[in-house]
Design a protein around this motif. Sequence first.
Motif, PDB file in Angstrom:
ATOM      1  N   GLN A   1      -0.260   1.379  35.143  1.00  0.00           N
ATOM      2  CA  GLN A   1      -1.001   0.257  35.708  1.00  0.00           C
ATOM      3  C   GLN A   1      -2.498   0.582  35.768  1.00  0.00           C
ATOM      4  O   GLN A   1      -2.889   1.619  36.292  1.00  0.00           O
TER       5      GLN A   1
ATOM      6  N   SER B   1      -6.747  -4.961  39.498  1.00  0.00           N
ATOM      7  CA  SER B   1      -5.717  -4.466  38.593  1.00  0.00           C
ATOM      8  C   SER B   1      -5.438  -5.552  37.549  1.00  0.00           C
ATOM      9  O   SER B   1      -6.252  -6.470  37.377  1.00  0.00           O
ATOM     10  N   ASP B   2      -4.287  -5.459  36.893  1.00  0.00           N
ATOM     11  CA  ASP B   2      -3.920  -6.470  35.898  1.00  0.00           C
ATOM     12  C   ASP B   2      -2.748  -7.323  36.378  1.00  0.00           C
ATOM     13  O   ASP B   2      -2.145  -8.055  35.611  1.00  0.00           O
ATOM     14  N   ARG B   3      -2.401  -7.194  37.666  1.00  0.00           N
ATOM     15  CA  ARG B   3      -1.250  -7.911  38.228  1.00  0.00           C
ATOM     16  C   ARG B   3      -1.425  -8.021  39.730  1.00  0.00           C
ATOM     17  O   ARG B   3      -2.309  -7.398  40.312  1.00  0.00           O
TER      18      ARG B   3
ATOM     19  N   TRP C   1      -6.386   0.242  37.110  1.00  0.00           N
ATOM     20  CA  TRP C   1      -7.016  -0.038  38.391  1.00  0.00           C
ATOM     21  C   TRP C   1      -8.535   0.022  38.260  1.00  0.00           C
ATOM     22  O   TRP C   1      -9.072   0.756  37.407  1.00  0.00           O
TER      23      TRP C   1
ATOM     24  N   SER D   1       2.319   0.242  42.963  1.00  0.00           N
ATOM     25  CA  SER D   1       1.579   0.969  41.944  1.00  0.00           C
ATOM     26  C   SER D   1       2.580   1.551  40.958  1.00  0.00           C
ATOM     27  O   SER D   1       3.441   2.348  41.332  1.00  0.00           O
ATOM     28  N   GLU D   2       2.490   1.135  39.695  1.00  0.00           N
ATOM     29  CA  GLU D   2       3.445   1.555  38.677  1.00  0.00           C
ATOM     30  C   GLU D   2       2.757   2.403  37.614  1.00  0.00           C
ATOM     31  O   GLU D   2       1.571   2.215  37.335  1.00  0.00           O
ATOM     32  N   GLU D   3       3.489   3.317  37.023  1.00  0.00           N
ATOM     33  CA  GLU D   3       2.938   4.148  35.967  1.00  0.00           C
ATOM     34  C   GLU D   3       2.406   3.263  34.838  1.00  0.00           C
ATOM     35  O   GLU D   3       3.063   2.313  34.418  1.00  0.00           O
TER      36      GLU D   3
ATOM     37  N   VAL E   1      -5.832   4.843  35.295  1.00  0.00           N
ATOM     38  CA  VAL E   1      -4.503   4.335  34.938  1.00  0.00           C
ATOM     39  C   VAL E   1      -3.481   5.146  35.718  1.00  0.00           C
ATOM     40  O   VAL E   1      -3.516   6.386  35.683  1.00  0.00           O
ATOM     41  N   SER E   2      -2.589   4.473  36.437  1.00  0.00           N
ATOM     42  CA  SER E   2      -1.585   5.182  37.231  1.00  0.00           C
ATOM     43  C   SER E   2      -0.772   6.123  36.354  1.00  0.00           C
ATOM     44  O   SER E   2      -0.361   5.771  35.252  1.00  0.00           O
TER      45      SER E   2
END
Length: 296
Positions: A72, A61-63, A74, A68-70, A87-88
């Motif tokens: 985000q 991911s980027d973090r 993957w 899992s956040e909208e 993308v979430s």
Amino acid sequence: MMTVYGTKIKSDIDFPLDLSHETQTRYEIELSSKVPPELQKFITCGFPLYWAHGRKVYLYSDREFDESEEGQPWCYEVKELVKFYWVSGERIIYYVLDEKGNANLLSFWFIHLLLPLYMTLENMYDFLHAGAVEVEGKPILFIAPSMGGKSTMTDYFIKQRHSLISDDKIPTFIENGNFMAAGSHPYHRPYRKFEELGYHVKSFITGFKPIHAFYALERTESDAEITINEIKGVEKFDILSPNYLYMFSYLKPKRLIYLSQMLNAIKVFRVSVPWDINRLEEVHDVIVEHIQSKMI
């Protein structure tokens, strides 16, 4: 267009599988090879997820992965085979085939492993690790430790003309206060050959139905009596919780509540199963008679 896990999948690749059955659906997802370049650039960190089917699998991911956040991004990578991006909050999954990848392998990894993980992170379903069939219109789930007979029992029930619900991973959700099971896909692999979904099953559940009961399989001596006894109290939780897939730390509080509510609503039975393939018919008949007795 195909349907798996109660979800219509629109894809730009032909899947070498018979997934043409008509079933109820809750979602629609697109699978595309046109990966946005910026999505790949956003992926900056990750970790080994597991070792499966002789392959190394990674999740990026980027973090740091604590929820899992909208929005985000993957990436799910099967080393040397394929990378999946999404993308979430969006209902499109992208793929890139690597040097050893092909349509057959992409189909297996997308259906059997990527989708259940994606649907968990996207809060679409709660997945249980079990075999499941429909007996007289009632979904029942077989649970057991690894190599404990789930696949063998599921296979025998299928061959006795009971409809398949799921070979391995069962998507569940709550509807009108009922814990529902959705069919996964019409394939069954009783011998767990790597990177194969197994043989096609003609009789496959076409709708969402309330889970009727759990049957926990307990291995016994080959000449032992076949018995069924209800499991109560905290033991129900201890038996079922290891079969709850993807118990990520940030999901744990919600999932413990979900599992507790499920076990308050659905009975769990222990079935003593003699470790003798020649006695499967007896075990089948005892379970069917137990369901017909209306004790549950």
